[in-house]
Scaffold this motif. Sequence first.
Motif, short mmCIF file in Angstrom:
data_model
loop_
_atom_site.label_atom_id
_atom_site.label_comp_id
_atom_site.label_asym_id
_atom_site.label_seq_id
_atom_site.Cartn_x
_atom_site.Cartn_y
_atom_site.Cartn_z
N ASP A 175 0.83 -1.20 0.00
CA ASP A 175 0.00 0.00 0.00
C ASP A 175 0.86 1.25 0.00
O ASP A 175 2.10 1.18 -0.17
CB ASP A 175 -0.95 -0.01 1.21
N VAL A 176 0.23 2.39 0.20
CA VAL A 176 0.94 3.67 0.14
C VAL A 176 2.05 3.74 1.19
O VAL A 176 3.16 4.21 0.92
CB VAL A 176 -0.04 4.84 0.34
N GLU A 177 1.76 3.29 2.40
CA GLU A 177 2.77 3.33 3.46
C GLU A 177 3.98 2.48 3.12
O GLU A 177 5.12 2.82 3.45
CB GLU A 177 2.15 2.87 4.78
N ASP A 178 3.73 1.35 2.47
CA ASP A 178 4.85 0.49 2.07
C ASP A 178 5.72 1.16 1.01
O ASP A 178 6.95 1.08 1.06
CB ASP A 178 4.31 -0.84 1.52
N ILE A 179 5.06 1.83 0.06
CA ILE A 179 5.81 2.52 -0.99
C ILE A 179 6.70 3.59 -0.39
O ILE A 179 7.83 3.83 -0.85
CB ILE A 179 4.84 3.15 -2.02
N GLN A 180 6.25 4.23 0.67
CA GLN A 180 7.04 5.27 1.32
C GLN A 180 8.27 4.70 2.03
O GLN A 180 9.22 5.41 2.30
CB GLN A 180 6.17 6.03 2.32
N LYS A 181 8.24 3.39 2.33
CA LYS A 181 9.36 2.75 3.01
C LYS A 181 10.47 2.30 2.06
O LYS A 181 11.53 1.88 2.50
CB LYS A 181 8.87 1.52 3.79
N ILE A 182 10.21 2.38 0.77
CA ILE A 182 11.21 1.94 -0.21
C ILE A 182 12.46 2.81 -0.09
O ILE A 182 12.38 4.02 0.13
CB ILE A 182 10.64 2.02 -1.63
N ARG A 183 13.63 2.20 -0.22
CA ARG A 183 14.89 2.94 -0.11
C ARG A 183 15.12 3.75 -1.38
O ARG A 183 15.95 3.41 -2.22
CB ARG A 183 16.03 1.96 0.14
N TRP A 184 14.39 4.84 -1.50
CA TRP A 184 14.54 5.70 -2.67
C TRP A 184 15.94 6.31 -2.73
O TRP A 184 16.44 6.63 -3.81
CB TRP A 184 13.48 6.80 -2.66
N ASP A 185 16.57 6.50 -1.56
CA ASP A 185 17.92 7.06 -1.55
C ASP A 185 18.90 6.12 -2.27
O ASP A 185 19.82 6.59 -2.97
CB ASP A 185 18.39 7.33 -0.12
N VAL A 186 18.70 4.81 -2.13
CA VAL A 186 19.56 3.85 -2.82
C VAL A 186 19.35 3.93 -4.32
O VAL A 186 20.30 3.90 -5.11
CB VAL A 186 19.29 2.42 -2.31
N ILE A 187 18.09 4.03 -4.73
CA ILE A 187 17.78 4.14 -6.16
C ILE A 187 18.40 5.40 -6.75
O ILE A 187 18.98 5.39 -7.84
CB ILE A 187 16.26 4.12 -6.37
N ILE A 188 18.30 6.52 -6.02
CA ILE A 188 18.89 7.78 -6.49
C ILE A 188 20.40 7.67 -6.58
O ILE A 188 21.04 8.20 -7.50
CB ILE A 188 18.48 8.95 -5.56
N LEU A 189 21.00 6.95 -5.63
CA LEU A 189 22.46 6.76 -5.64
C LEU A 189 22.87 5.96 -6.88
O LEU A 189 23.90 6.27 -7.52
CB LEU A 189 22.87 6.03 -4.37
N ILE A 190 22.10 4.96 -7.22
CA ILE A 190 22.38 4.18 -8.43
C ILE A 190 22.25 5.05 -9.67
O ILE A 190 23.10 5.02 -10.58
CB ILE A 190 21.43 2.96 -8.52
N ILE A 191 21.19 5.85 -9.72
CA ILE A 191 20.97 6.76 -10.86
C ILE A 191 22.15 7.72 -11.01
O ILE A 191 22.60 8.01 -12.12
CB ILE A 191 19.65 7.52 -10.68
N GLY A 192 22.64 8.22 -9.87
CA GLY A 192 23.79 9.13 -9.92
C GLY A 192 25.01 8.48 -10.53
O GLY A 192 25.73 9.10 -11.32
N GLY A 193 25.24 7.22 -10.17
CA GLY A 193 26.37 6.50 -10.75
C GLY A 193 26.23 6.31 -12.26
O GLY A 193 27.19 6.48 -13.01
N LEU A 194 25.02 5.99 -12.69
CA LEU A 194 24.77 5.83 -14.12
C LEU A 194 24.96 7.14 -14.87
O LEU A 194 25.52 7.18 -15.97
CB LEU A 194 23.35 5.30 -14.35
N SER A 195 24.49 8.23 -14.27
CA SER A 195 24.61 9.54 -14.89
C SER A 195 26.07 9.99 -14.96
O SER A 195 26.51 10.59 -15.94
CB SER A 195 23.79 10.58 -14.12
N LEU A 196 26.83 9.66 -13.92
CA LEU A 196 28.26 10.01 -13.92
C LEU A 196 28.98 9.28 -15.05
O LEU A 196 29.78 9.89 -15.78
CB LEU A 196 28.87 9.62 -12.56
N GLY A 197 28.70 8.00 -15.20
CA GLY A 197 29.31 7.24 -16.28
C GLY A 197 28.91 7.74 -17.65
O GLY A 197 29.73 7.81 -18.57
N ALA A 198 27.62 8.12 -17.78
CA ALA A 198 27.13 8.64 -19.06
C ALA A 198 27.83 9.95 -19.43
O ALA A 198 28.19 10.17 -20.59
CB ALA A 198 25.62 8.85 -19.00
N GLY A 199 28.02 10.81 -18.44
CA GLY A 199 28.69 12.08 -18.69
C GLY A 199 30.14 11.90 -19.09
O GLY A 199 30.64 12.58 -19.99
#
Length: 482
Positions: free
Chosen positions: A333-357
Amino acid sequence: MLDTRRHLYTFIYKNFRYPLKNALIKFILSFILSYLLAYIPEYGLEKHALEMLFILFFASMLWITEAIPAFSVSLLLIGLEIILLGFPDFNFDSSVKDWQYYLNPWSSPLVFLFLAGFIMALAASKTKLDLWMAKFVLFYVGNKPANVLMGLILITFVLSMFISNTATTAMMLTVLTPILASMKEDNSFQKAILLGVVVAANIGGMGTIIGTPPNAIAVGALGEEAPSFLGWMIHALPPAIVIMAIMTFVILKLYPSNEDSINVENIKMVSHFDDSTSTFSAIPTMPSWKKILVVFTFAVTVLLWLTGPIHHIPTTVVSFFPIIILTIFGIIDVEDIQKIRWDVIILIIGGLSLGAGISKTGLDDWISQIFDLKDIGILLVVVAFAYGIVIISNFMSNTAATNILLPIVIAVSSAFGEHLSAFAVITVALCASFAMTLPVSTPPNAIMYSSGKLESKDFIKIGITVGIFAPTVAIAWLKILY
């Protein structure tokens, strides 16, 4: 009202002035040093490549110093790429579309793959399937110390392949508590149990793409050369099993039991652990059909991931199956979605963006020319980077360390060809999981250290052992494949 405001200001000043001051100093020094390193020497780089070099230095120093949260560094570097590289000479003409390139990682297939992994982990925790599996295994392994340790290691290892090692370790600690309480205080086997779970949680994450963020960053960096879900397991699981078997033997030798049997019956009392209140409570009731649906969803998803070469459905497309099923039936549910480690996902995205640049600006070509290591061979290059990331990851997040090193690894190893570049990238990503020398090296270490039964020297003994031989095992296996 004035007194309330004064008290608030006093509270903020007393509690936050030093952390904020230190963070600001680290941030400013990181910026100044990065600027000097990037712009003072004569590198002979074009303007965009030089700006990307500054971003690489700045992001690396912020990750190392932890001046700001790791995910914040990812957002900052993406913003800098957009401003410095996406709009040449600060020309903010609406017709310029180059800036959109640096946002592409947000829609990377890996984001949805990791999202599916987090949602499946939440469903397992919510229905207590992870706890049930742990109890099931322990009831069948018997009460001999060696069997108990191997049972705990097995369940931790398997769960960490699909659930974050942090969540797995926290859950396992709830299982261990009554077992440890039934043992003699002077029994060193208590440490064996705790350290066995730590090592299994760290090493188990190697096994799948979603097991730990460095794996996902490596897959994203390799692009079309990246292995499939099953392919990654072929690369990672055999060395992980060998390393875990050796470490089980080492732990049993270092921390033998002075009791002939271990009482595991007390785990029947283990119930739900509420993270929000840090208390034990009755396992939340959930309709049986929902539990069955979770098991079915897990089984189908993993089966489809493993049989990708047969049905050819992309791994990311399969990832939408658990996302859709578990959400539309109300298990997540909504509360569960809020518990997702979005910070980890953003960290992965940052690594991908760094490599792309780095790739887009041609900085990778420059790095490969600076580190022209063709004469020493790919094997020595891989060995150097493999042990390098083990050392670095002991003192900082292994995800951040992977973000920093992998673009450099790709640039250096590309001179040997794409095939061998994949060998280097996968090896380095796997070796990021071998850093566990300090209590703060990984979340599982910190969780088990909080039990009060382990000392820093315990982690040092285990960590140095893993750090010395584990990269050799991984390199040897991957060299066979490549």
